[in-house]
Design a protein around this motif. Sequence first.
Motif, short mmCIF file in Angstrom:
data_model
loop_
_atom_site.label_atom_id
_atom_site.label_comp_id
_atom_site.label_asym_id
_atom_site.label_seq_id
_atom_site.Cartn_x
_atom_site.Cartn_y
_atom_site.Cartn_z
N GLN A 32 0.84 -1.20 0.00
CA GLN A 32 0.00 0.00 0.00
C GLN A 32 0.87 1.24 0.00
N TRP A 33 0.53 2.14 -0.87
CA TRP A 33 1.18 3.45 -0.93
C TRP A 33 0.22 4.50 -0.39
N SER A 34 0.78 5.60 0.14
CA SER A 34 -0.09 6.73 0.45
C SER A 34 -0.23 7.54 -0.85
N ALA A 35 -1.23 7.15 -1.63
CA ALA A 35 -1.43 7.76 -2.96
C ALA A 35 -2.26 9.03 -2.80
N ASP A 36 -1.69 10.00 -2.11
CA ASP A 36 -2.45 11.20 -1.76
C ASP A 36 -1.71 12.48 -2.14
N ARG A 37 -0.85 12.38 -3.15
CA ARG A 37 -0.10 13.57 -3.56
C ARG A 37 -1.05 14.65 -4.09
N ASP A 38 -0.74 15.90 -3.73
CA ASP A 38 -1.49 17.02 -4.29
C ASP A 38 -1.09 17.20 -5.74
N LEU A 39 -2.05 17.11 -6.61
CA LEU A 39 -1.76 17.27 -8.03
C LEU A 39 -2.57 18.44 -8.56
N PRO A 40 -1.96 19.24 -9.46
CA PRO A 40 -2.71 20.36 -10.01
C PRO A 40 -3.92 19.87 -10.81
N CYS A 41 -4.93 20.71 -10.85
CA CYS A 41 -6.12 20.38 -11.65
C CYS A 41 -5.67 20.14 -13.09
N GLY A 42 -6.10 19.06 -13.67
CA GLY A 42 -5.68 18.76 -15.04
C GLY A 42 -4.25 18.27 -15.13
N ALA A 43 -3.76 17.68 -14.05
CA ALA A 43 -2.39 17.18 -14.02
C ALA A 43 -2.14 16.22 -15.18
N THR A 44 -1.00 16.42 -15.82
CA THR A 44 -0.63 15.53 -16.92
C THR A 44 -0.03 14.25 -16.35
N ASN A 45 0.16 13.28 -17.22
CA ASN A 45 0.79 12.04 -16.78
C ASN A 45 2.19 12.31 -16.23
N GLU A 46 2.87 13.29 -16.83
CA GLU A 46 4.23 13.64 -16.36
C GLU A 46 4.17 14.20 -14.94
N HIS A 47 3.15 15.02 -14.68
CA HIS A 47 2.97 15.54 -13.32
C HIS A 47 2.80 14.39 -12.32
N VAL A 48 1.97 13.43 -12.72
CA VAL A 48 1.67 12.31 -11.82
C VAL A 48 2.94 11.52 -11.53
N LEU A 49 3.69 11.20 -12.58
CA LEU A 49 4.91 10.42 -12.38
C LEU A 49 5.92 11.19 -11.54
N ALA A 50 6.00 12.52 -11.76
CA ALA A 50 6.94 13.33 -10.98
C ALA A 50 6.52 13.35 -9.51
N ALA A 51 5.21 13.43 -9.26
CA ALA A 51 4.72 13.50 -7.89
C ALA A 51 5.03 12.22 -7.11
N TYR A 52 5.09 11.10 -7.82
CA TYR A 52 5.33 9.81 -7.16
C TYR A 52 6.74 9.28 -7.39
N ALA A 53 7.62 10.13 -7.92
CA ALA A 53 8.97 9.67 -8.29
C ALA A 53 9.72 9.07 -7.11
N SER A 54 9.55 9.66 -5.92
CA SER A 54 10.33 9.18 -4.77
C SER A 54 9.88 7.78 -4.34
N LEU A 55 8.64 7.43 -4.64
CA LEU A 55 8.16 6.08 -4.34
C LEU A 55 8.47 5.12 -5.48
#
Length: 175
Positions: A32-55
């Motif tokens: 289980q991950w804490s999949a609760d990163r704050d993402l900007p409205c309309g976040a792109t796939n790149e935003h998502v991957l960057a937000a979870y990069a440390s995991l």
Amino acid sequence: MATLRIPDKSVTLRDPSTMREFLDTRGIIYEQWSADRDLPCGATNEHVLAAYASLLKPLMDKGGYQTADVVYIDGDTPNLAVIREKFLREHTHTEDEVRVFLEGQGIFWFHKEGRDDEVFALLCEQGDLISVPADTKHWFDLGDPPRVRAIRIFTDQAGWVPHYTNSGIDQRYRW
Ligand SMILES: [Fe+2]
């Protein structure tokens, strides 16, 4: 939080450590991950991957995985019926199928053969990470209504094609 069901035994599991142990003894990784990163409205796939990069990085380094992307599917996804059908029949892959669920849900069904044939399903939701080992018989149900956002992790994306068993076992089970 996931739910694990073994329909033939009328068993339902919701305790994370019990589910993890059940899946671990069958070679399936569940975390289980804490999949609760704050993402900007309309976040792109790149935003998502960057937000979870440390995991993602330790997971990818450990598993030798090379690439990751993000998939989003809902009722408005073009060719939804084709996408749904593609994975709704029992199949295997030549590489691990690794997914981290960020939103929505999806159901992985597993068919383990052996002395005691066994079918079980894991309903995955936000924060659930699952790694289905290569050559494991499984199928995937998007559910209804379909909605899922997930990170997909690959060794070689070309290896992630379904090899159908045509057993028909997928027709005998519904969540
Ligand atoms: Fe698959």
